[in-house]
Design a protein around this motif. Structure first.
Motif, PDB file in Angstrom:
ATOM      1  N   THR A  83      10.302  53.120  39.717  1.00  9.36           N
ATOM      2  CA  THR A  83       9.746  53.128  38.368  1.00  9.36           C
ATOM      3  C   THR A  83       9.154  54.492  38.081  1.00  9.36           C
ATOM      4  OG1 THR A  83       8.219  51.977  36.879  1.00  9.36           O
ATOM      5  CG2 THR A  83       7.479  52.314  39.122  1.00  9.36           C
ATOM      6  N   PRO A  84       9.205  54.953  36.818  1.00 12.92           N
ATOM      7  CA  PRO A  84       8.605  56.244  36.478  1.00 12.92           C
ATOM      8  C   PRO A  84       7.102  56.226  36.737  1.00 12.92           C
ATOM      9  CG  PRO A  84       9.991  55.415  34.684  1.00 12.92           C
ATOM     10  CD  PRO A  84       9.838  54.303  35.661  1.00 12.92           C
ATOM     11  N   SER A  85       6.562  57.377  37.044  1.00 10.24           N
ATOM     12  CA  SER A  85       5.130  57.475  37.330  1.00 10.24           C
ATOM     13  C   SER A  85       4.338  57.593  36.035  1.00 10.24           C
ATOM     14  CB  SER A  85       4.859  58.685  38.220  1.00 10.24           C
ATOM     15  OG  SER A  85       3.481  58.799  38.490  1.00 10.24           O
ATOM     16  N   ALA A  86       3.204  56.913  35.994  1.00  7.69           N
ATOM     17  CA  ALA A  86       2.277  57.002  34.873  1.00  7.69           C
ATOM     18  C   ALA A  86       1.117  57.934  35.247  1.00  7.69           C
ATOM     19  CB  ALA A  86       1.737  55.618  34.522  1.00  7.69           C
ATOM     20  N   PRO A  87       0.364  58.436  34.268  1.00  7.57           N
ATOM     21  CA  PRO A  87      -0.734  59.357  34.583  1.00  7.57           C
ATOM     22  C   PRO A  87      -1.771  58.775  35.539  1.00  7.57           C
ATOM     23  CG  PRO A  87      -0.258  59.376  32.231  1.00  7.57           C
ATOM     24  CD  PRO A  87       0.542  58.265  32.813  1.00  7.57           C
ATOM     25  N   TRP A  88      -1.879  57.445  35.572  1.00  6.18           N
ATOM     26  CA  TRP A  88      -2.887  56.812  36.428  1.00  6.18           C
ATOM     27  C   TRP A  88      -2.328  56.401  37.795  1.00  6.18           C
ATOM     28  CZ3 TRP A  88      -1.522  55.048  31.515  1.00  6.18           C
ATOM     29  CH2 TRP A  88      -0.561  54.030  31.481  1.00  6.18           C
ATOM     30  N   CYS A 144      -0.196  45.529  25.205  1.00  5.96           N
ATOM     31  CA  CYS A 144      -0.550  46.481  26.262  1.00  5.96           C
ATOM     32  C   CYS A 144       0.464  47.621  26.323  1.00  5.96           C
ATOM     33  CB  CYS A 144      -0.637  45.766  27.605  1.00  5.96           C
ATOM     34  SG  CYS A 144      -2.059  44.651  27.758  1.00  5.96           S
ATOM     35  N   ALA A 145       1.747  47.291  26.176  1.00  5.21           N
ATOM     36  CA  ALA A 145       2.776  48.341  26.167  1.00  5.21           C
ATOM     37  C   ALA A 145       2.572  49.276  24.982  1.00  5.21           C
ATOM     38  CB  ALA A 145       4.169  47.709  26.121  1.00  5.21           C
ATOM     39  N   GLY A 146       2.261  48.706  23.815  1.00  8.58           N
ATOM     40  CA  GLY A 146       2.008  49.533  22.649  1.00  8.58           C
ATOM     41  C   GLY A 146       0.790  50.416  22.823  1.00  8.58           C
ATOM     42  N   ALA A 147      -0.259  49.876  23.464  1.00  2.00           N
ATOM     43  CA  ALA A 147      -1.464  50.671  23.709  1.00  2.00           C
ATOM     44  C   ALA A 147      -1.172  51.831  24.658  1.00  2.00           C
ATOM     45  CB  ALA A 147      -2.571  49.779  24.269  1.00  2.00           C
ATOM     46  N   MET A 148      -0.373  51.563  25.694  1.00  2.00           N
ATOM     47  CA  MET A 148      -0.015  52.642  26.624  1.00  2.00           C
ATOM     48  C   MET A 148       0.784  53.728  25.914  1.00  2.00           C
ATOM     49  SD  MET A 148       1.006  50.463  30.037  1.00  2.00           S
ATOM     50  CE  MET A 148      -0.086  49.167  30.634  1.00  2.00           C
ATOM     51  N   ARG A 149       1.693  53.332  25.038  1.00  2.00           N
ATOM     52  CA  ARG A 149       2.486  54.309  24.290  1.00  2.00           C
ATOM     53  C   ARG A 149       1.568  55.187  23.429  1.00  2.00           C
ATOM     54  NH1 ARG A 149       7.312  55.545  21.821  1.00  2.00           N
ATOM     55  NH2 ARG A 149       7.158  56.139  19.625  1.00  2.00           N
ATOM     56  N   ALA A 150       0.646  54.542  22.697  1.00  2.00           N
ATOM     57  CA  ALA A 150      -0.268  55.310  21.849  1.00  2.00           C
ATOM     58  C   ALA A 150      -1.157  56.230  22.684  1.00  2.00           C
ATOM     59  CB  ALA A 150      -1.119  54.347  21.014  1.00  2.00           C
ATOM     60  N   VAL A 207       7.032  61.102  25.261  1.00  2.00           N
ATOM     61  CA  VAL A 207       7.341  59.712  25.584  1.00  2.00           C
ATOM     62  C   VAL A 207       8.790  59.431  25.192  1.00  2.00           C
ATOM     63  CG1 VAL A 207       6.692  57.301  25.266  1.00  2.00           C
ATOM     64  CG2 VAL A 207       4.943  59.094  25.167  1.00  2.00           C
ATOM     65  N   ALA A 208       9.663  59.382  26.177  1.00  2.00           N
ATOM     66  CA  ALA A 208      11.079  59.101  25.910  1.00  2.00           C
ATOM     67  C   ALA A 208      11.235  57.648  25.469  1.00  2.00           C
ATOM     68  CB  ALA A 208      11.904  59.361  27.158  1.00  2.00           C
ATOM     69  N   GLU A 209      12.218  57.395  24.582  1.00  2.00           N
ATOM     70  CA  GLU A 209      12.398  56.046  24.047  1.00  2.00           C
ATOM     71  C   GLU A 209      12.815  55.041  25.121  1.00  2.00           C
ATOM     72  OE1 GLU A 209      14.659  55.496  20.544  1.00  2.00           O
ATOM     73  OE2 GLU A 209      13.615  57.046  19.397  1.00  2.00           O
ATOM     74  N   ASP A 210      13.397  55.508  26.216  1.00  2.00           N
ATOM     75  CA  ASP A 210      13.826  54.586  27.268  1.00  2.00           C
ATOM     76  C   ASP A 210      12.781  54.450  28.388  1.00  2.00           C
ATOM     77  OD1 ASP A 210      14.056  57.097  28.345  1.00  2.00           O
ATOM     78  OD2 ASP A 210      16.071  56.804  29.183  1.00  2.00           O
ATOM     79  N   ASP A 264       8.451  44.239  33.010  1.00  2.00           N
ATOM     80  CA  ASP A 264       8.883  45.537  32.511  1.00  2.00           C
ATOM     81  C   ASP A 264       8.311  45.740  31.110  1.00  2.00           C
ATOM     82  OD1 ASP A 264      10.247  45.938  34.812  1.00  2.00           O
ATOM     83  OD2 ASP A 264      12.263  45.822  33.957  1.00  2.00           O
ATOM     84  N   LEU A 265       7.650  46.873  30.901  1.00  2.00           N
ATOM     85  CA  LEU A 265       6.985  47.164  29.630  1.00  2.00           C
ATOM     86  C   LEU A 265       7.705  48.321  28.943  1.00  2.00           C
ATOM     87  CD1 LEU A 265       3.268  47.053  30.859  1.00  2.00           C
ATOM     88  CD2 LEU A 265       4.645  45.170  29.939  1.00  2.00           C
ATOM     89  N   PRO A 266       8.329  48.085  27.785  1.00  3.68           N
ATOM     90  CA  PRO A 266       9.079  49.144  27.090  1.00  3.68           C
ATOM     91  C   PRO A 266       8.134  50.090  26.349  1.00  3.68           C
ATOM     92  CG  PRO A 266       9.165  47.126  25.817  1.00  3.68           C
ATOM     93  CD  PRO A 266       8.415  46.788  27.086  1.00  3.68           C
ATOM     94  N   VAL A 267       7.431  50.910  27.110  1.00 12.35           N
ATOM     95  CA  VAL A 267       6.414  51.798  26.550  1.00 12.35           C
ATOM     96  C   VAL A 267       7.038  52.824  25.596  1.00 12.35           C
ATOM     97  CG1 VAL A 267       4.703  53.558  27.178  1.00 12.35           C
ATOM     98  CG2 VAL A 267       4.910  51.468  28.534  1.00 12.35           C
ATOM     99  N   GLY A 268       8.268  53.208  25.844  1.00 12.16           N
ATOM    100  CA  GLY A 268       8.904  54.213  24.996  1.00 12.16           C
ATOM    101  C   GLY A 268       9.454  53.681  23.696  1.00 12.16           C
ATOM    102  N   GLU A 269       9.606  52.369  23.560  1.00 11.65           N
ATOM    103  CA  GLU A 269      10.194  51.775  22.354  1.00 11.65           C
ATOM    104  C   GLU A 269       9.260  51.961  21.150  1.00 11.65           C
ATOM    105  OE1 GLU A 269      12.089  50.461  19.547  1.00 11.65           O
ATOM    106  OE2 GLU A 269      13.202  50.159  21.420  1.00 11.65           O
ATOM    107  N   PRO A 270       9.707  52.650  20.091  1.00 10.02           N
ATOM    108  CA  PRO A 270       8.813  52.901  18.948  1.00 10.02           C
ATOM    109  C   PRO A 270       8.634  51.703  18.021  1.00 10.02           C
ATOM    110  CG  PRO A 270      10.961  53.947  18.578  1.00 10.02           C
ATOM    111  CD  PRO A 270      10.982  53.384  19.974  1.00 10.02           C
ATOM    112  N   ASP A 271       9.575  50.756  18.019  1.00 11.01           N
ATOM    113  CA  ASP A 271       9.510  49.601  17.119  1.00 11.01           C
ATOM    114  C   ASP A 271       8.757  48.464  17.811  1.00 11.01           C
ATOM    115  OD1 ASP A 271       9.946  47.292  15.623  1.00 11.01           O
ATOM    116  OD2 ASP A 271      11.988  47.849  15.072  1.00 11.01           O
ATOM    117  N   PRO A 272       7.602  48.043  17.281  1.00  8.71           N
ATOM    118  CA  PRO A 272       6.827  46.990  17.970  1.00  8.71           C
ATOM    119  C   PRO A 272       7.542  45.656  18.064  1.00  8.71           C
ATOM    120  CG  PRO A 272       5.785  47.649  15.894  1.00  8.71           C
ATOM    121  CD  PRO A 272       6.908  48.588  16.112  1.00  8.71           C
ATOM    122  N   VAL A 273       8.402  45.318  17.083  1.00  5.19           N
ATOM    123  CA  VAL A 273       9.136  44.053  17.168  1.00  5.19           C
ATOM    124  C   VAL A 273      10.182  44.124  18.278  1.00  5.19           C
ATOM    125  CG1 VAL A 273      10.630  42.427  15.953  1.00  5.19           C
ATOM    126  CG2 VAL A 273       8.736  43.516  14.739  1.00  5.19           C
TER     127      VAL A 273
END
Length: 517
Positions: free
Chosen positions: A232-237, A284-290, A299-302, A332-341
């Protein structure tokens, strides 16, 4: 036998813990102050201690301490603490009145950073006087080896009430049993270790009598192993932690999450059956993206992060039982996805497939197997697993009572859960539903997550974003919640309460809608 042996799962939390990585869970709660004061207006600590003392027989392990087996030749055991001192565990401190929530959070950071003393029962309650709006805060910490999240709600509510007016009861006498001699504990442990392989073989032979179940179980375990090995990709934390902590709360009305769930299910077959947990994970995924975008990260879309989602495997017969009965699923959290729906659609489909594959069952089987590992290998394996597990964070969503709880007549206004961070996961999100609210507790390492407040603020914003995307009307003015503000107006003693027994012993109080997986 004057002791109970820790389960393999409970033992892991002891093996992994060290001075920079305390492994306890807890909460930050706020109560009305008035009913907790004496005639002179002082916090009545002795009255609170008497109430807790009258309930401790309901949670006997809260008077037990850890005893290790000589030469680590077996899992540790729980023994009665013959020198049990309630005053050590139930404490009072204060901040200069009128103290702010920011001051309470600073104290919370310091208290949660300290490792619990293993020479004593592994829990503490810190009452904090002087909080503004005539409130008292309560900082709770309980070692993860003693209690898991779901049973932790049961234990906490034993010490609270569903009604404001209750009386102390006379507890049964407590006569602590002396601990075993070290030599006899060593012999017992060696005998038990020698019998475990035979027990495992008997279990395997019994399983072979129902080959279809064996095939399904093996398949579940295999899928879980493959999934846990996925990079999995690394996050800042995703960095090592220091001994210092940071804690931030966030608040969202539960009805908003329910409305989102209903609106999503009404959109069509691909979102039919959306759960509250799906909504929480999506937020939570949306909060991480923001949060990432606010830091200026690309933040890549994928981009997909992975969260460990604890799942209780405790059945009804085990309610109120201490110890850990928790498995896990990988979200799996789609953090890069810009559309919340689309974010919600991804999470919903992913979690549904995880449940169908029996991932939680597979993970539970793996954990059960550790019971047959020598203690030294178990310790080494636990430390290695924590450092190499391909996860970005943990998100735990705990169903709580949807009625107000009281301590000596003082209404509990809010309760924010705390979960310990570990090396490689310096940020974790815990959520509990209580009395009409989703209350988020974000814990982080003080160095790695100096801007944790930004992530906490992004949580309710993510609900706003999803509401707009699903076409829901905005709530009335003042109805939206924010991380540092927007707490509910204080309810007096005439607030709604549920009929029933004295103690709120169970997370499924009347009217509760579970928000867990």
């Amino acid at each position: 036998m004057p002791y109970d042996r820790l389960s393999p799962q409970d033992s892991v939390f002891l093996h992994v813990e060290d001075d920079h990585q305390p492994l306890h869970v807890g909460a930050l709660a706020y109560f009305e102050a008035g009913p907790l004061r004496d005639a002179e207006g002082r916090f009545d600590l002795e009255r609170v201690r008497r109430r807790i003392a009258s309930r401790l027989h309901l949670v006997p392990r809260f008077r037990k301490r850890i005893m290790t087996v000589p030469f680590d030749q077996g899992r540790p055991v729980w023994v009665d603490d013959e020198d049990f001192d309630l005053a050590y565990h139930v404490r009072l401190t204060a901040i200069p009145a009128p103290g702010s929530e920011a001051q309470v959070k600073l104290l919370m950071d310091r208290v949660q950073a300290q490792v619990l003393d293993r020479r004593r029962p592994l829990w503490e309650l810190w009452f904090v006087d002087g909080v503004d709006d005539d409130r008292v805060a309560l900082i709770q910490k309980t070692h993860h080896a003693l209690v898991d999240g779901v049973s932790g709600i049961d234990v906490a509510t034993v010490l609270l009430d569903l009604e404001p007016d209750t009386e102390d009861v006379e507890p049964p006498p407590w006569d602590p049993e002396p601990p075993p001699e070290a030599s006899s504990l060593l012999v017992d442990s060696l005998v038990e270790r020698a019998s475990e392989p035979a027990e495992l073989l008997r279990s395997a032979r019994a399983a072979l009598r129902v080959p279809r179940d064996v095939v399904e179980r093996v398949g579940q375990v295999a899928r879980t192993v493959v999934d846990l090995a996925h990079p999995t990709p690394s996050a800042p934390w995703n960095v090592p932690v220091t001994p210092h902590r940071r804690f931030e709360p966030a608040r969202v009305e539960l009805e908003r999450a329910k409305a989102l769930r209903r609106a999503a299910s009404d959109r069509g077959h691909d979102l039919e059956g959306t759960t509250l947990n799906d909504v929480v994970l999506t937020a939570c995924a949306g909060a991480m993206r923001a949060y990432l975008r606010g830091r200026g990260d690309d933040v890549a879309e994928d981009l997909v992060y992975r969260a460990m989602v604890p799942v209780s495997v405790r059945d009804v017969s085990e309610q109120m039982a201490l110890g850990n009965r928790v498995s896990m699923m990988v979200a799996d959290l789609p953090v890069g996805e810009p559309d919340p729906v689309e974010r919600l659609r991804f999470v919903h489909a992913h979690m549904a497939s995880r449940k169908e594959m029996g991932e939680a069952v597979g993970a539970d089987t793996i954990m059960e197997a550790t019971g047959y590992a020598p203690p030294t290998l178990l310790a080494l394996g636990a430390r290695l697993a924590v450092r190499t597990m391909p996860m970005n964070t943990v998100i735990t969503n705990i169903p709580g009572p949807q009625v107000p709880l009281y301590c000596l007549g003082a209404r509990m206004l809010e309760a924010f859960p705390y979960v310990c961070v570990v090396d490689g996961m310096a940020m974790i999100i815990a959520v509990i539903s209580y009395d009409g609210r989703l209350e988020f507790g974000l814990s982080g390492d003080r160095s790695a997550m100096a801007d944790l407040q930004d992530l906490a603020t992004a949580v309710p914003d993510a609900f706003d974003e999803l509401e707009t995307a699903l076409g829901l009307a905005a709530p009335p003015a003042g109805g939206r919640s924010r991380a540092a503000g927007g707490r509910r107006a204080k309810a007096g003693r005439g607030g709604r309460s549920a009929p029933g027994r004295r103690g709120a012993g169970g997370s499924g109080a009347q009217g509760t809608e579970a928000t867990g997986t």
